[in-house]
Write an enzyme that holds these catalytic residues in place. Sequence first.
Site, PDB file in Angstrom:
ATOM      1  N   GLN A   1       0.617  -1.537   6.616  1.00  0.00           N
ATOM      2  CA  GLN A   1       0.097  -0.170   5.950  1.00  0.00           C
ATOM      3  C   GLN A   1      -0.564   0.468   6.970  1.00  0.00           C
ATOM      4  O   GLN A   1      -1.456  -0.051   7.707  1.00  0.00           O
ATOM      5  CB  GLN A   1      -0.751  -0.424   4.637  1.00  0.00           C
ATOM      6  CG  GLN A   1      -0.991   0.894   3.890  1.00  0.00           C
ATOM      7  CD  GLN A   1       0.150   1.501   3.310  1.00  0.00           C
ATOM      8  OE1 GLN A   1       1.306   1.108   3.136  1.00  0.00           O
ATOM      9  NE2 GLN A   1      -0.039   2.969   3.403  1.00  0.00           N
TER      10      GLN A   1
ATOM     11  N   ASP B   1      10.044  -0.248   6.440  1.00  0.00           N
ATOM     12  CA  ASP B   1       9.443   0.869   6.553  1.00  0.00           C
ATOM     13  C   ASP B   1      10.251   1.823   7.308  1.00  0.00           C
ATOM     14  O   ASP B   1      10.219   3.106   7.449  1.00  0.00           O
ATOM     15  CB  ASP B   1       8.014   0.775   7.123  1.00  0.00           C
ATOM     16  CG  ASP B   1       7.020   0.918   6.055  1.00  0.00           C
ATOM     17  OD1 ASP B   1       7.120   1.516   5.047  1.00  0.00           O
ATOM     18  OD2 ASP B   1       5.893   0.482   6.404  1.00  0.00           O
TER      19      ASP B   1
ATOM     20  N   LYS C   1       2.723  -0.756  -4.318  1.00  0.00           N
ATOM     21  CA  LYS C   1       4.058  -1.240  -3.845  1.00  0.00           C
ATOM     22  C   LYS C   1       4.477  -2.802  -4.383  1.00  0.00           C
ATOM     23  O   LYS C   1       5.422  -3.265  -4.752  1.00  0.00           O
ATOM     24  CB  LYS C   1       3.889  -1.478  -2.223  1.00  0.00           C
ATOM     25  CG  LYS C   1       4.300  -0.010  -1.484  1.00  0.00           C
ATOM     26  CD  LYS C   1       3.966   0.080  -0.024  1.00  0.00           C
ATOM     27  CE  LYS C   1       3.797   1.472   0.402  1.00  0.00           C
ATOM     28  NZ  LYS C   1       3.581   1.593   1.635  1.00  0.00           N
TER      29      LYS C   1
END
Length: 292
Positions: free
Chosen positions: A96, A119, A52
């Site tokens: 995460q 997200d 990412k």
Amino acid sequence: MQLIDGKLISAQIKQEIAQEVLAMKANGETAPHLVAILVGHDGGSETYVASKITDCQEVGFQSSLIRYEDDVTEEELLGTIDRLNRDASITGFIVQLPLPKHIDEQRIIEAIDPNKDVDGFHPINMGRTLIGLPSLVSATPAGILELLKRYKIETSGKHCVVIGRSNIVGKPVAGLMMQKNYPGDATVTVCHSRSKNIAEICRQADILIAAIGQPEFVKADMVKPGAVVIDVGTTRVPSTLTKSGWKLTGDVKFDEVAPKCSFITPVPGGVGPMTRVELLKNTLLAAKMRIN
Ligand code: GUN
């Protein structure tokens, strides 16, 4: 059978994003800034977060990584989230997952400002996605729809069977595929670990989305000839053939299923790269608009 090339499509989209960032900078605006919070040293999470950050660099975004050890407290994480929520120089951030057991994942997700929730996991974004309002859509479902769109795959009136009911993939992709839109307008069935007759239901699918997290779960006899098969699985299976000692394995037994399909995504190189690029798209979107 046509292979759906997520690697190629994601590279094209990355170029589009990089162009837009150049235009923003030429306009005197600052580039979007994505922050990733990583807790612990899980191999998979380390790899995902590293990619990412690389992706951000490739399109001209700013990026930062905040690391914590496994013993970080929930309060400490909530404190960092609060700071990032208030920091106007941060466009968006992700925590995460999975998190260590002593941390309430849902509490963490709900602490993120929905406008910075790139997200798309916050209930505000999930809810807005479900009712068809502007939102940050979680990356894997958004990537799947983008693939259907870029390959001009007909979805209206088709029977879409989703295997898996996770909050990250199964639920949102089912919601999107039933939306009055393109891609969408499908008749959607969701199967999961407690469903009876999964094979029979899958055989009815014009579009089969496998997101159950069980390697090679979908066999040839579960697929209707001519179906479109989207494989979301990314299980690391031990392998003696690779340097790393593992290989990514999808939820579809590719070799036997592929010959029956009209379209199919490979693993790797299908949905995975799209998930990565959709995070970048969300970050760009978060820089440009407020969700609520
Ligand atoms: N863990 C597995 N997939 C994801 C993802 O898309 N985002 C975050 N934050 N964690 C994950």
